[in-house]
Design an enzyme around this catalytic site. Sequence first.
Site, PDB file in Angstrom:
ATOM      1  NE  ARG A 349      38.672  45.539  33.022  1.00  0.00           N
ATOM      2  CZ  ARG A 349      38.169  46.373  32.587  1.00  0.00           C
ATOM      3  NH1 ARG A 349      36.438  46.035  32.409  1.00  0.00           N
ATOM      4  NH2 ARG A 349      37.574  47.689  31.433  1.00  0.00           N
ATOM      5  CB  CYS A 380      38.755  49.632  54.291  1.00  0.00           C
ATOM      6  SG  CYS A 380      38.403  47.847  55.272  1.00  0.00           S
TER       7      CYS A 380
END
Length: 452
Positions: A349, A380
């Site tokens: 979110r 990443c």
Amino acid sequence: MTSTTTRLAADVWPSGLTETADGALSLHGHPLGELATSYGTPAYLVDVPDLLARARSFRDEFRAAFEAIGTTCDVFYAGKAFLATPLAKLLDAEGLSLDVCTRGELAVAAKAGFPGARVGVHGNNKSAAEIDAAIDYGVGRIVVDSLEEIERVLTAARSHGVRVPVMLRVKTGVEAHTHEFIATAHEDQKFGFSLSGGQAAEAAAEVLEHPDELQLLGFHSHIGSQIFDSDGFRVAAQRLIAMQLQIAQEHGVVLPELDLGGGFGIAYLPEDEPLAPKDMATQLAAIVRAACEEAQTPVPRVSIEPGRAIVGPAGITLYEVGTVKPVQATDELTRTYISVDGGMSDNPRPALYEADYTATLANRPGSAQTAQSRVVGKHCESGDIVVRNQQLPQDVRPGDLLAVAATGAYCRALSSQYNHVPRPPVLAVDEDGVRTWLRRETIDDLLSLEGE
Ligand SMILES: *Cc1c(COP(=O)(O)O)cnc(C)c1O
């Protein structure tokens, strides 16, 4: 400001979470440090009594408020916020109804033995197979979203030889978010039949032409999420009830039901102040009564669909800190980047919506001195943020545990295995113990999907 003054701000943290004498946190008597040792991190923890209290509060307050205006109100828990078989069983036992919107969600309802009559089915693109499965299961309502779908439900009703109760999802033009709503929201979104364009009337006429196969219960609208007051609901309810009146005048049919959707807001931050279910219930009942009086139509049976407001505040996520790095954010600001062992895979979110969260040190109180901190994940991507901006104890270090509040809704439900990170378990906690609602995924689970 020290972290301890807002450490367990009421409304943000579940009611069963307490600070013990040594300054660590404990959920219904289970120290979070012990839970981390036994079950690993990251882990989603659900405060079951807190969740049940919220579910009961919606059920009882809305029923009472709507009984006071001569009708009743059914609470459909929106399964998309978080769904697991044990939760569905609990909500069934409490007498709530359940919204599902895919065959997968319906399969969980079935696994829980959730009574079909109390299941509603949503979605803007239900397949013929999904509609078949829903009718097979005997669902209490299908919320129809397009003309094609009316045809699909009609075909399925004929082949099953049953009459299917339907509602029509309507685009009321109202869009609500937190403190603001727009009464003339743009129509440019995928859900529902437009009221202003006459599509809703056309769809209703189409359904009413097939009384042997389709039973038109009424109209449905869902105006947004994280809504903190009832203003948007007022405009939406007035428009839906005006539409009901139009149907009564044109077709001589009084539609018995009305669904106002979900979107009731919760506190992610200490300063958020959502309406209590009791106040929201009283206000919505007054709105419906006034709109029906004005339109001189009978008061319909009402339903609402809270998801976030039932499970969100009952859940927290427990992480372990892996690295702590001071970063010169600007000339004036050094920010401490605290990396935890999860991130956007278990809570997308912040990356998706720039959502804000609150964290606290869970295994000890930490220093009174605080530092401007950002909690980040292990993925990443630089957008892999868990808590964007918060004062946290200056001495947070690797091996510490961090708890993040209000992660019960739309975290596990939206989670992924990004970077091949297996998804955390959902652990249900009360005074009696800890039960696994969903187990932790393993690397083997991930590999089991792979071809040779
Ligand atoms: C998402 C959704 C809900 C639940 O929204 P919350 O913000 O979780 O209360 C209810 N009804 C419909 C139709 C939805 O799409």
